[in-house]
Design an enzyme around this catalytic site. Sequence first.
Site, PDB file in Angstrom:
ATOM      1  N   THR A  84      -7.890   7.088 -10.391  1.00 46.69           N
ATOM      2  CA  THR A  84      -8.044   7.469 -11.795  1.00 46.69           C
ATOM      3  C   THR A  84      -9.498   7.737 -12.209  1.00 46.69           C
ATOM      4  O   THR A  84      -9.753   8.023 -13.375  1.00 46.69           O
ATOM      5  CB  THR A  84      -7.454   6.369 -12.714  1.00 46.69           C
ATOM      6  N   ASP A  93      -2.433  14.897 -18.490  1.00 46.39           N
ATOM      7  CA  ASP A  93      -2.775  16.146 -19.187  1.00 46.39           C
ATOM      8  C   ASP A  93      -3.837  16.927 -18.409  1.00 46.39           C
ATOM      9  O   ASP A  93      -4.034  18.112 -18.661  1.00 46.39           O
ATOM     10  CB  ASP A  93      -3.290  15.831 -20.598  1.00 46.39           C
ATOM     11  N   ASP A 110       0.871  -1.177   0.000  1.00 48.10           N
ATOM     12  CA  ASP A 110       0.000   0.000   0.000  1.00 48.10           C
ATOM     13  C   ASP A 110       0.907   1.226   0.000  1.00 48.10           C
ATOM     14  O   ASP A 110       1.607   1.483   0.987  1.00 48.10           O
ATOM     15  CB  ASP A 110      -0.890  -0.041   1.252  1.00 48.10           C
ATOM     16  N   TYR A 160      -9.272  15.531  -9.618  1.00 48.03           N
ATOM     17  CA  TYR A 160      -8.282  14.565 -10.127  1.00 48.03           C
ATOM     18  C   TYR A 160      -7.034  15.311 -10.606  1.00 48.03           C
ATOM     19  O   TYR A 160      -5.909  15.006 -10.183  1.00 48.03           O
ATOM     20  CB  TYR A 160      -8.891  13.742 -11.259  1.00 48.03           C
ATOM     21  N   ALA A 166      -2.689   5.130  -8.916  1.00 49.86           N
ATOM     22  CA  ALA A 166      -3.326   6.439  -8.732  1.00 49.86           C
ATOM     23  C   ALA A 166      -4.816   6.235  -8.494  1.00 49.86           C
ATOM     24  O   ALA A 166      -5.341   5.147  -8.710  1.00 49.86           O
ATOM     25  CB  ALA A 166      -3.134   7.307  -9.986  1.00 49.86           C
TER      26      ALA A 166
END
Length: 300
Positions: free
Chosen positions: A74, A116, A48, A140, A72
């Site tokens: 996401t 991006d 973790d 995010y 991540a």
Amino acid sequence: MGNEMRIVTKGSKDKYIFTDVCDEHPESIEMLHKLAGDYVDTTTTKLDITNLDAIRAMVKENDVKVIVNCAAWTNVDGAEDPEKYDLVELLNAKAPENLAIAMKEVGGLLVHISTDYVFGGDPYNTPCKEDQKGTPTGVYGLTKLHGEQNIQKTGVNHLIFRTAWLYSEFGKNFVKTMLNLTASKPQLKVVFDQVGTPTYAYDLAAAIFDIIDNRKFEGNSGIYHYSNEGVCSWYDFTKMIAEFAGNTGCDIQPCHSDEFPSPVKRPAFSVLNKTKVKGVFGITVPYWTDSLRICIKNLE
Ligand SMILES: NC(=O)c1ccc[n+]([C@@H]2O[C@H](COP(=O)([O-])OP(=O)(O)OC[C@H]3O[C@@H](n4cnc5c(N)ncnc54)[C@H](OP(=O)(O)O)[C@@H]3O)[C@@H](O)[C@H]2O)c1
């Protein structure tokens, strides 16, 4: 992305250990064998990355010199739930900092994947360079930007790859969703007013492996942009997915983003400038339709 790292590192002279917070999904193991044969490493060690002591122990026990962080939060829309903010920040900002601290302590390298979506707030219509100011439009993107900043603050040797529109044979992603929809629906509307460049996760993983395996990272800490070559809208992307898959029965029409309300405003022009990554590391980047064709063939 983690599964692509398993594939590209298969014949490496270096030892790679693959970690996750949970066990590998059985369908991913099946796909790994299909794409990379019997001897691909499908073992997963539990780790973790929100737990700094656990990372330190793993690094010490295995004498780890390089970490490639593909983990991540996401789920872009899901990140907008105010109750999830702390968790998203923990995973996208604090966990990369933990990995950076652990690598800094042993003089190692952290390779990290960013996005991006750190851009989008300011209007622009030329490909984004690495030094363009981050202007995320949602949680995010904001937390991924914090992750980049936290890594850099530690002073660790690092390579941060901002990528976009990632897809692969594994897990859920746009290509797999559109393969299903264009095969099963008579009509489909897809937005054409958001443009960017798809990225085949295998291509990014291969570039990362080339940089590590050939020790090209030395003296080259920094942020790099990587996507496939070319530009398209989500509509064009879908048209090409359907064409390569032979899904001719679906009438695909372009539409505007406001026809699909979303909790997050997505960047309208999310093309990344790749001059730096190509110049510094001497890599060749595949054109987006060439890679898409390969992925769809692998999924048949
Ligand atoms: N997808 C895109 O279009 C896109 C675009 C630009 C950039 N990126 C970036 O590219 C990278 C890879 O994206 P992806 O789409 O491959 O991601 P993904 O499929 O969502 O995989 C993320 C992985 O992180 C693992 N994870 C979650 N919490 C963890 C923890 N505490 N410790 C260790 N592992 C944990 C997840 O495990 P579970 O399976 O248990 O959840 C999952 O295996 C990410 O950094 C993402 O921000 C993605």
